[in-house]
Scaffold this active site. Structure first.
Site, short mmCIF file in Angstrom:
data_model
loop_
_atom_site.label_atom_id
_atom_site.label_comp_id
_atom_site.label_asym_id
_atom_site.label_seq_id
_atom_site.Cartn_x
_atom_site.Cartn_y
_atom_site.Cartn_z
N TRP A 11 69.03 -15.73 35.82
CA TRP A 11 69.53 -15.49 34.48
C TRP A 11 70.73 -14.54 34.51
CZ3 TRP A 11 70.70 -17.60 30.48
CH2 TRP A 11 70.62 -17.09 29.18
N LYS A 103 62.85 -10.80 29.06
CA LYS A 103 61.87 -11.18 28.04
C LYS A 103 60.50 -10.66 28.45
CE LYS A 103 64.50 -15.29 26.75
NZ LYS A 103 64.55 -16.76 26.62
N SER A 134 67.04 -20.83 26.57
CA SER A 134 68.20 -20.74 27.48
C SER A 134 67.75 -20.64 28.94
CB SER A 134 69.04 -19.51 27.12
OG SER A 134 68.21 -18.36 26.97
N LYS A 187 55.99 -15.98 23.62
CA LYS A 187 56.04 -17.44 23.85
C LYS A 187 55.69 -17.76 25.29
CE LYS A 187 60.13 -17.95 26.21
NZ LYS A 187 60.18 -16.66 26.87
#
Length: 333
Positions: A11, A103, A134, A187
């Protein structure tokens, strides 16, 4: 603008390339010098095969790379956010915008990552979060993507939007930092559950049920902790949930598949080879839900499987045979 990206995983690398493409002066920082040296030598990150690292992208393990930066992007795993922010803070100029793109929720404190960063850098640097559906593998290949930049500081959110916005990467802004960060973190728990469902050989109906009812309980907790309901219907909520529950790029889903197929939890987590954020988020989410008095049956079931050794098949039966309810609390009010 001069920008440092701290964390050279997939990322961090994908975002560094995007920023470079946008015309910024970008340095990608690695925690270990050996990793940085390998990137300099091969000009490719092994987690993003086939994506070249241009010579213009600076690669270093020296934390002083944050000096003089308009923005510093924190792209480490969630467990390393605090130590990395602490390491960088004395080298950052006042006013530097710190952007969290990780996250998760800190395990020890149950704090969101922007709150963790704010504790470390103080009021001298505004903090923002960037989140949404993403996958690094797709952003690295320039696949069109949309995300949201969240900050309580409007100017900081707009700076992040300006930094990252491009014809292939659309950025919206919001002031609902709590909603964006909780959607991003929780999530991953539901994605693990979706993977377990796949591993058990259950169907699309089951996965749709888990995703929909999972989003409902994430939103309940998010609202209880100060987030706004509409945020969970946006990119950082349902958008990120869809992509993480359905894609094989998702290490949370892949880990869940293995667990559903009978692989012991510890081995399934280890075999992924990268951090499975949903594993840690399940414990934090249960703690937050218990403190807030919010019912989260799917998250609780995930915790039972991951930490108490409960059989996934029996958990599915228990979820399906819970007491009858209305879908919406507003029904017949």
């Amino acid at each position: 603008m001069k920008v440092a990206v701290l964390g050279s995983g997939g990322w961090g690398t994908a975002l560094a390339l995007l920023l470079l493409e946008n015309g910024h002066d970008v340095t990608l920082w690695s925690y270990m010098e050996a990793e940085s040296a390998a990137l300099r030598e091969k000009r490719e990150n092994p987690v993003l095969p086939g994506v070249a690292l241009p010579e213009e992208l600076k690669l270093t393990s020296d934390i002083r790379c944050v000096e003089g930066c308009a923005a510093v992007v924190l792209a480490t795993p969630s467990f390393a956010v605090r130590t990395t922010a602490r390491q960088a803070r004395s080298h950052m100029d006042p006013g530097t915008v710190v952007v969290s793109v990780s996250k998760g929720v800190e395990k020890e404190t149950s704090l969101t990552l922007t709150d963790v960063i704010a504790q470390e850098v103080g009021e001298r640097c505004p903090v923002a979060a960037l989140s949404g559906p993403s996958h690094a593998e797709e952003v690295g290949r320039k696949v069109p993507t949309a995300v949201v930049a969240a900050s309580r500081d409007k100017a900081a959110a707009q700076l992040v939007q300006d930094l990252f916005m491009s014809p292939r990467f659309r950025v919206y802004t919001t002031d609902d930092v709590v909603g964006v960060e909780l959607g991003a973190a929780l999530k991953n728990v539901i994605a693990l559950c979706a993977g377990v469902s796949d591993g058990l050989g259950l169907g699309d109906n089951t996965k749709a049920m888990l995703m929909t009812r999972g989003l409902s309980e994430i939103a309940r907790l998010g609202e209880a902790l100060g987030g706004r309901k509409e945020t969970f219907a946006g990119l950082a909520g349902v958008g990120d949930l869809i992509v993480t529950c359905t894609s094989m790029h998702s290490r949370n889903r892949r880990c869940g598949i293995a667990i559903g197929q009978g692989v012991p939890v510890d081995k399934a987590v280890k075999d992924i080879g990268m951090v499975v954020e949903g594993y840690y988020a399940a414990a934090t989410a249960k703690t937050l839900a218990d403190k807030a008095g919010v019912e989260m049956p799917i998250t609780t079931a995930a915790y039972q499987v991951l930490y108490e050794g409960k059989d996934p098949k029996s958990v599915v039966t228990e979820l399906m045979t819970r007491d009858k309810k209305c879908e919406s609390e507003e029904s017949w009010v």
